[in-house]
Write an enzyme that holds these catalytic residues in place. Structure first.
Site, PDB file in Angstrom:
ATOM      1  N   SER A  23       9.359  22.005 -24.860  1.00  0.00           N
ATOM      2  CA  SER A  23       8.826  21.225 -23.734  1.00  0.00           C
ATOM      3  C   SER A  23       9.755  21.376 -22.524  1.00  0.00           C
ATOM      4  O   SER A  23      10.968  21.510 -22.681  1.00  0.00           O
ATOM      5  CB  SER A  23       8.781  19.760 -24.176  1.00  0.00           C
ATOM      6  OG  SER A  23       7.867  19.021 -23.419  1.00  0.00           O
ATOM      7  N   CYS A  26      14.272  19.001 -17.524  1.00  0.00           N
ATOM      8  CA  CYS A  26      15.188  19.060 -16.391  1.00  0.00           C
ATOM      9  C   CYS A  26      16.621  19.002 -16.900  1.00  0.00           C
ATOM     10  O   CYS A  26      16.930  18.211 -17.799  1.00  0.00           O
ATOM     11  CB  CYS A  26      14.999  17.844 -15.490  1.00  0.00           C
ATOM     12  SG  CYS A  26      13.476  17.841 -14.574  1.00  0.00           S
ATOM     13  N   TYR A 183       4.657  12.290 -10.608  1.00  0.00           N
ATOM     14  CA  TYR A 183       5.088  13.182  -9.536  1.00  0.00           C
ATOM     15  C   TYR A 183       3.901  13.487  -8.597  1.00  0.00           C
ATOM     16  O   TYR A 183       2.811  12.939  -8.773  1.00  0.00           O
ATOM     17  CB  TYR A 183       5.758  14.430 -10.124  1.00  0.00           C
ATOM     18  CG  TYR A 183       7.025  14.058 -10.881  1.00  0.00           C
ATOM     19  CD1 TYR A 183       8.052  13.386 -10.222  1.00  0.00           C
ATOM     20  CD2 TYR A 183       7.163  14.292 -12.244  1.00  0.00           C
ATOM     21  CE1 TYR A 183       9.199  12.987 -10.898  1.00  0.00           C
ATOM     22  CE2 TYR A 183       8.318  13.897 -12.931  1.00  0.00           C
ATOM     23  CZ  TYR A 183       9.320  13.240 -12.252  1.00  0.00           C
ATOM     24  OH  TYR A 183      10.450  12.836 -12.916  1.00  0.00           O
ATOM     25  N   ARG A 228       0.360  20.095 -17.032  1.00  0.00           N
ATOM     26  CA  ARG A 228       0.733  18.901 -17.792  1.00  0.00           C
ATOM     27  C   ARG A 228       0.085  17.712 -17.104  1.00  0.00           C
ATOM     28  O   ARG A 228       0.188  17.572 -15.879  1.00  0.00           O
ATOM     29  CB  ARG A 228       2.250  18.753 -17.851  1.00  0.00           C
ATOM     30  CG  ARG A 228       2.664  17.499 -18.600  1.00  0.00           C
ATOM     31  CD  ARG A 228       4.137  17.503 -18.924  1.00  0.00           C
ATOM     32  NE  ARG A 228       4.376  18.139 -20.207  1.00  0.00           N
ATOM     33  CZ  ARG A 228       5.407  17.837 -20.990  1.00  0.00           C
ATOM     34  NH1 ARG A 228       6.283  16.932 -20.636  1.00  0.00           N
ATOM     35  NH2 ARG A 228       5.571  18.445 -22.148  1.00  0.00           N
ATOM     36  N   ARG A 322      13.261  16.432 -27.015  1.00  0.00           N
ATOM     37  CA  ARG A 322      14.533  15.982 -27.606  1.00  0.00           C
ATOM     38  C   ARG A 322      14.794  16.611 -28.967  1.00  0.00           C
ATOM     39  O   ARG A 322      15.952  16.842 -29.329  1.00  0.00           O
ATOM     40  CB  ARG A 322      14.550  14.454 -27.664  1.00  0.00           C
ATOM     41  CG  ARG A 322      14.672  13.840 -26.283  1.00  0.00           C
ATOM     42  CD  ARG A 322      14.313  12.387 -26.272  1.00  0.00           C
ATOM     43  NE  ARG A 322      12.898  12.179 -26.542  1.00  0.00           N
ATOM     44  CZ  ARG A 322      12.310  11.001 -26.543  1.00  0.00           C
ATOM     45  NH1 ARG A 322      13.014   9.920 -26.317  1.00  0.00           N
ATOM     46  NH2 ARG A 322      11.012  10.883 -26.782  1.00  0.00           N
TER      47      ARG A 322
HETATM   48  C1  LIG Z   1      16.322  15.823 -20.838  1.00  0.00           C
HETATM   49  C2  LIG Z   1      14.840  15.766 -20.596  1.00  0.00           C
HETATM   50  C3  LIG Z   1      14.303  16.353 -19.453  1.00  0.00           C
HETATM   51  C4  LIG Z   1      12.933  16.342 -19.228  1.00  0.00           C
HETATM   52  N1  LIG Z   1      12.408  17.027 -18.171  1.00  0.00           N
HETATM   53  C5  LIG Z   1      11.072  17.192 -18.070  1.00  0.00           C
HETATM   54  C6  LIG Z   1      10.510  18.118 -17.146  1.00  0.00           C
HETATM   55  O1  LIG Z   1      11.215  18.849 -16.451  1.00  0.00           O
HETATM   56  N2  LIG Z   1       9.156  18.198 -17.077  1.00  0.00           N
HETATM   57  C7  LIG Z   1       8.331  17.444 -17.885  1.00  0.00           C
HETATM   58  O2  LIG Z   1       7.120  17.553 -17.781  1.00  0.00           O
HETATM   59  N3  LIG Z   1       8.854  16.615 -18.800  1.00  0.00           N
HETATM   60  C8  LIG Z   1      10.177  16.495 -18.925  1.00  0.00           C
HETATM   61  N4  LIG Z   1      10.702  15.716 -19.918  1.00  0.00           N
HETATM   62  C9  LIG Z   1       9.781  15.100 -20.870  1.00  0.00           C
HETATM   63  C10 LIG Z   1       9.634  16.002 -22.100  1.00  0.00           C
HETATM   64  O3  LIG Z   1       9.152  17.286 -21.780  1.00  0.00           O
HETATM   65  C11 LIG Z   1       8.742  15.353 -23.155  1.00  0.00           C
HETATM   66  O4  LIG Z   1       7.441  15.243 -22.648  1.00  0.00           O
HETATM   67  C12 LIG Z   1       9.243  13.966 -23.571  1.00  0.00           C
HETATM   68  O5  LIG Z   1      10.643  13.947 -23.719  1.00  0.00           O
HETATM   69  C13 LIG Z   1       8.615  13.538 -24.891  1.00  0.00           C
HETATM   70  O6  LIG Z   1       8.880  14.497 -25.875  1.00  0.00           O
HETATM   71  P1  LIG Z   1      10.023  14.308 -27.001  1.00  0.00           P
HETATM   72  O7  LIG Z   1       9.740  12.991 -27.677  1.00  0.00           O
HETATM   73  O8  LIG Z   1       9.837  15.485 -27.910  1.00  0.00           O
HETATM   74  O9  LIG Z   1      11.348  14.297 -26.306  1.00  0.00           O
HETATM   75  C14 LIG Z   1      12.078  15.681 -20.138  1.00  0.00           C
HETATM   76  C15 LIG Z   1      12.618  15.059 -21.256  1.00  0.00           C
HETATM   77  C16 LIG Z   1      13.977  15.111 -21.502  1.00  0.00           C
HETATM   78  C17 LIG Z   1      14.512  14.480 -22.755  1.00  0.00           C
END
Ligand SMILES: Cc1cc2nc3c(=O)[nH]c(=O)nc-3n(C[C@H](O)[C@H](O)[C@H](O)COP(=O)(O)O)c2cc1C
Length: 371
Positions: A23, A26, A183, A228, A322
């Site tokens: 995923s 940032c 956003y 997304r 994560r």
């Molecule tokens: C460190 C970090 C940075 C993230 N940056 C973005 C991003 O650039 N674009 C986005 O759509 N989501 C971003 N997210 C959200 C993740 O892509 C994801 O949708 C969200 O963390 C839920 O998934 P997970 O439970 O597997 O972490 C970010 C999440 C984390 C933890």
């Protein structure tokens, strides 16, 4: 039989070797939008971990469209050259597809990196003027955004197109429009942030669909294009799953190949009840009603759970964030847990389960005493 999670899938003109997506994440580590050695190491590691698609972080199409001073951008030739260096290195490490998420933070820009507060930039932190559909701040204390004029809206569409051209030159396989998490594109979609009286308020999908159509026109059909989306605002008067379905149908009509279904982000007060696989029902609803290829994301960590989401038809792919920060080798460990094979780079072959001395390994991780 190979679990469906580990079978290939066609996304537009490209084939993912499996249905596991890194995923976008940032890193808040760029220099005026330029990627550097942090990104090289971070993405380099993830690139040979076997995911069917590695998405790189939200990459901003204008300088003022960044979330923070550390966000990646694709608004200058320096940004493009720095990103090309990182992506070319990843290409030498793995053949698996790599995608870029194109973004504009709108009224959520000019904010602090998460570990410095995640709030609006204070006067001594070089804040900048943010832009949005309406002059409504993200939350209490946040900067009041400048309301975009119609000609400024057109410039934003052009910025997305220019970013798409740069993405093509860098050689990405996938472009994903960030239309979620509160956003700019989402700000136009949601009645909580778009209270315009002109055509962009009467039809809140107008700007996002103009961007989508212009990017579709620019991005080659033999690669993949997705978005997304936030399928729920979790706030009174905000968007819900039916709006997400309507939007996904329009994106499909324009020629988008997939959507990744997320939620939330439009207001600091709006928070979903976060639990394992909490966004999967939203993904399933969008998939069923729109017929577009869908990625599910959000608290998907356990390999069996990920396998079941795809095998049971709730989504076509799963994206993990994560989970990959915690374990860049998640794909190898998931393959072992689900009883199938993963592709290891030859340098790491001795880490495969059968090369560990002794018989009984835990399903997807060697026990510490054997390591
Ligand atoms: C460190 C970090 C940075 C993230 N940056 C973005 C991003 O650039 N674009 C986005 O759509 N989501 C971003 N997210 C959200 C993740 O892509 C994801 O949708 C969200 O963390 C839920 O998934 P997970 O439970 O597997 O972490 C970010 C999440 C984390 C933890």
């Amino acid at each position: 039989m190979v679990p469906k999670l580990f079978t290939p899938i066609q996304l537009g003109g490209i084939t993912l070797p499996n249905r596991i997506v890194v995923s976008p994440m940032c890193q808040y580590q760029a220099d005026d939008g330029c990627m550097n050695d942090w990104h090289l190491v971070h993405l380099g590691h993830l690139s040979y971990g076997g995911a069917g698609l590695m998405m790189i972080e939200a990459t901003h199409v204008t300088r003022e469209g960044r979330i923070t001073h550390g966000c990646a951008g694709i608004y200058s030739e320096h940004n493009e050259a720095a990103m090309a260096r990182v992506i070319q290195a990843c290409r030498r490490l793995s053949r698996n597809p790599i995608g870029i998420q194109l973004a504009h933070a709108g009224r959520k820009g000019s904010s602090q990196v998460p570990w410095e507060g995640r709030e609006w930039l204070r006067p001594d932190q070089s804040p900048w003027q943010t832009v949005a559909p309406s002059p409504i701040p993200f939350g209490e204390g946040w900067h009041t955004p400048h309301e975009l004029s119609v000609s400024e809206i057109r410039s934003q569409v052009e910025a997305f197109v220019a970013a798409t051209v740069r993405s093509k030159r860098i050689g990405f396989d996938v472009v994903e429009l960030h239309s979620a998490h509160g956003y700019l594109l989402h700000q136009f979609l949601s009645p909580l942030s778009n209270q315009r009286k002109d055509a962009y308020g009467a039809n809140r999908m107008k700007f996002p669909l103009e961007v989508a159509a212009a990017v579709r026109e620019t991005w080659p059909k033999d690669r993949a294009l997705g978005a997304r989306i936030s399928a729920h605002d979790f706030a009174d008067g905000g968007l819900g799953p039916d709006d997400a379905v309507a939007y996904a149908k329009e994106l499909k009509r324009i020629g988008f190949d997939y959507v990744c279904v997320s939620s939330g982000g439009i207001s600091p007060a709006a928070r979903p009840a976060i639990a394992p696989r909490y966004q999967v029902p939203l993904a399933a609803a969008v998939k069923k009603a729109s017929g577009i290829v869908v990625q599910a994301v959000g608290m998907i960590v356990d390999p069996h759970q990920a396998g079941a989401i795809v095998a049971d038809g709730h989504a076509d792919c799963v994206a993990l964030a994560r989970g990959f920060l915690d374990d860049p080798r998640w794909v190898w460990h998931a393959a072992a847990a689900l009883g199938t094979d993963a592709v290891y780079p030859p340098q790491y072959l001795r880490a495969r389960p059968e090369h560990w001395p002794g018989a009984a390994l835990t399903p997807h991780r060697p026990t510490p005493e054997r390591s």
